[in-house]
Design a protein around this motif. Structure first.
Motif, PDB file in Angstrom:
ATOM      1  N   GLU A  66      14.619  19.492  16.964  1.00 14.39           N
ATOM      2  CA  GLU A  66      13.719  19.074  15.898  1.00 14.39           C
ATOM      3  C   GLU A  66      12.601  18.179  16.719  1.00 14.39           C
ATOM      4  O   GLU A  66      11.717  17.702  16.411  1.00 14.39           O
ATOM      5  CB  GLU A  66      14.403  18.356  14.500  1.00 14.39           C
ATOM      6  N   GLY A 111      10.593  20.823  17.319  1.00 11.95           N
ATOM      7  CA  GLY A 111      11.110  22.222  16.668  1.00 11.95           C
ATOM      8  C   GLY A 111      10.341  23.584  16.789  1.00 11.95           C
ATOM      9  O   GLY A 111      10.798  24.183  15.885  1.00 11.95           O
ATOM     10  N   SER A 113       8.640  17.813   9.710  1.00 10.66           N
ATOM     11  CA  SER A 113      10.314  18.168   9.736  1.00 10.66           C
ATOM     12  C   SER A 113       9.941  20.097  10.096  1.00 10.66           C
ATOM     13  O   SER A 113       9.211  20.472  10.048  1.00 10.66           O
ATOM     14  CB  SER A 113      11.013  17.966   8.728  1.00 10.66           C
ATOM     15  N   ASP A 114      11.407  20.671  10.188  1.00 11.80           N
ATOM     16  CA  ASP A 114      11.362  22.004  10.481  1.00 11.80           C
ATOM     17  C   ASP A 114      11.086  22.911   9.313  1.00 11.80           C
ATOM     18  O   ASP A 114      11.054  24.470   9.149  1.00 11.80           O
ATOM     19  CB  ASP A 114      12.868  22.099  10.986  1.00 11.80           C
TER      20      ASP A 114
END
Ligand SMILES: [Zn+2]
Length: 429
Positions: free
Chosen positions: A279, A283, A358-359
């Motif tokens: 990440e 990512g 973020s993911d």
């Protein structure tokens, strides 16, 4: 009541009185302290430390009794990433060779051959434009871009050039390419770009486990990232960036939730528990998994990030990024029993674009109601990406309560009673 009825009644009592599985702070602390130990070396990609973390998460999944994802024979989901090192660069603009220090390139192909502007999308950054602002949107452009940057932006251009020349990894070799040239020219009459790169391949690992539901074609994903930034600049003699909050806390939550849901009766929907690699390095883990799952069958994604500390302003708020993009957050609010003291609400830092950072973003871009869930004050957290992000700075009881709240909030989605609305990917930047 005859003997047989009595047996049936006893069996019924056992079922009815089966204790609700518990998420305990002792269990949270056990997993969190293992993942954030110095022996894991800050869990940077391609290190023995992250391999230890991945082995530990797999042993937890095995102990819980999770199944493996379709097509895999273990919980380890291994995949390649590529790194490209420049071997030769030649750029000619309007019949003149461009000096090397006026070229910055970000490519995802081993070989680039552009012979005219038909091959590229030309963007001009004029003397009064804001290159800094344009740069982030340029980086997300698809296809081939040639960016002519006016000399006025030399200083920022040099920073970009430094940034782009560092070794980087890419998940696929057919992505976008961008070549920036520092120049006063704004028209392109002739163009030649020839660049060659040497490719190396490396392997990364996600950890994925499954609780099959009664519906195999409806999936709820619980995730966090197990990687962190590794070993860095020493602070007070400590060079290990443990990433206890970021994101050993989320990884611990995923393991605790898997254990919790496995003890309940078979869920209506299939539950996938994933901890992502890389990440912090682009990512890649979430991008890879998003390509292995059917986004149309993925009903919701709970991506858990940094839940180890209560917020400074509202300690009982569990915030959800992209709250208004779907009704996911409202469903969680309804699922949470009122007396827990915790509430789900919108992300208090909309300016930080956390929904895209973020993911969850890899899945949201495919339309999945995919949100990150956190509690840490992003505007004032002193330990964020610091050597001091250690278990001692976390509040284990708060974290345990947060995991419980997520379990309860998720129940209507796990049971198939509620289905969040989809993200509209065309509305995303
Ligand atoms: Zn993180």
């Amino acid at each position: 009541m005859n003997y047989r009825n009595l047996l049936v009644f006893a069996a019924f009592l056992t079922l009815a009185c089966a204790p609700e599985p518990e998420i305990t702070s002792a269990e949270v602390e056990r997993v969190l302290s293992t993942l954030s130990a110095d022996s894991m070396q800050g869990r940077d990609i391609f290190t023995p430390g992250i391999a230890m973390a991945e082995a530990f998460i797999q042993s937890e999944f095995a102990d819980i009794g999770l199944e493996t994802l379709d097509g895999l024979d273990s919980y380890a989901q291994r995949f390649p990433v590529y790194s490209l090192a420049a071997e030769s660069q030649r750029v000619e603009l309007n019949g003149r060779a461009v000096a090397e220090d006026r070229i910055a390139a970000s490519v995802s192909q081993e070989s680039i051959r552009w012979t005219s502007t038909d091959d590229v999308n030309v963007v001009v950054v004029g003397p009064d434009h804001d290159l800094r602002e344009q740069f982030s949107s340029l980086r997300r452009q698809d296809g081939n871009s040639l960016v002519l940057v006016h000399d006025n932006h030399e200083q920022f251009f040099n920073n970009v050039r430094m940034f782009m020349s560092r070794p980087r990894y890419t998940l696929d070799l057919e992505g976008s390419n961008m070549v920036m040239i520092l120049t006063r020219q704004t028209d392109v009459t002739s163009l030649t770009v020839e660049m060659d790169y040497a490719r190396t391949t490396a392997e990364l690992t996600n950890v994925v486990g499954v609780i099959p539901g009664r519906r195999s074609d409806e999936v709820v994903l619980f995730s966090a990232h197990h990687d962190h930034v590794g070993i860095g600049r020493p602070v007070d003699g400590d060079s290990i960036y443990n990433g206890a909050n970021d994101d050993a806390s989320g990884t611990t939550a995923v393991i605790a939730l898997a254990r919790y849901f496995k003890q309940l009766r078979q869920p209506e929907r299939t539950l996938v528990f994933a901890t992502f690699t890389a990440e912090e390095r682009g990512g890649f883990g979430s991008q890879y998994l998003s390509r292995q799952m059917d986004p149309d069958q993925t009903v919701a994604m709970f991506n858990i990030e940094m839940i180890g500390k209560p917020g400074a302003e509202n300690p009982n708020l569990i915030w959800i990024t992209g709250f208004d993009e779907t009704d996911f957050g409202e469903i969680l609010q309804q699922g949470l029993v009122e007396d827990s003291g915790y509430t789900f609400g919108a992300d208090p830092y909309p300016d930080q674009d956390l929904f895209y950072r973020s993911d969850n973003a890899a899945f949201a871009r495919l339309g999945v109601p995919a949100h990150s869930i956190s509690t840490t004050s992003m505007d004032s957290d002193e330990d964020y990406h610091q050597a001091s992000d250690e278990i001692e700075t976390l509040d284990i009881d708060h974290m345990t309560m947060t995991v419980k709240a997520i379990a309860l909030g998720a129940m209507p989605i796990v049971s198939g009673e509620a289905t969040p609305t989809r993200v509209n990917p065309s509305g995303l930047n």
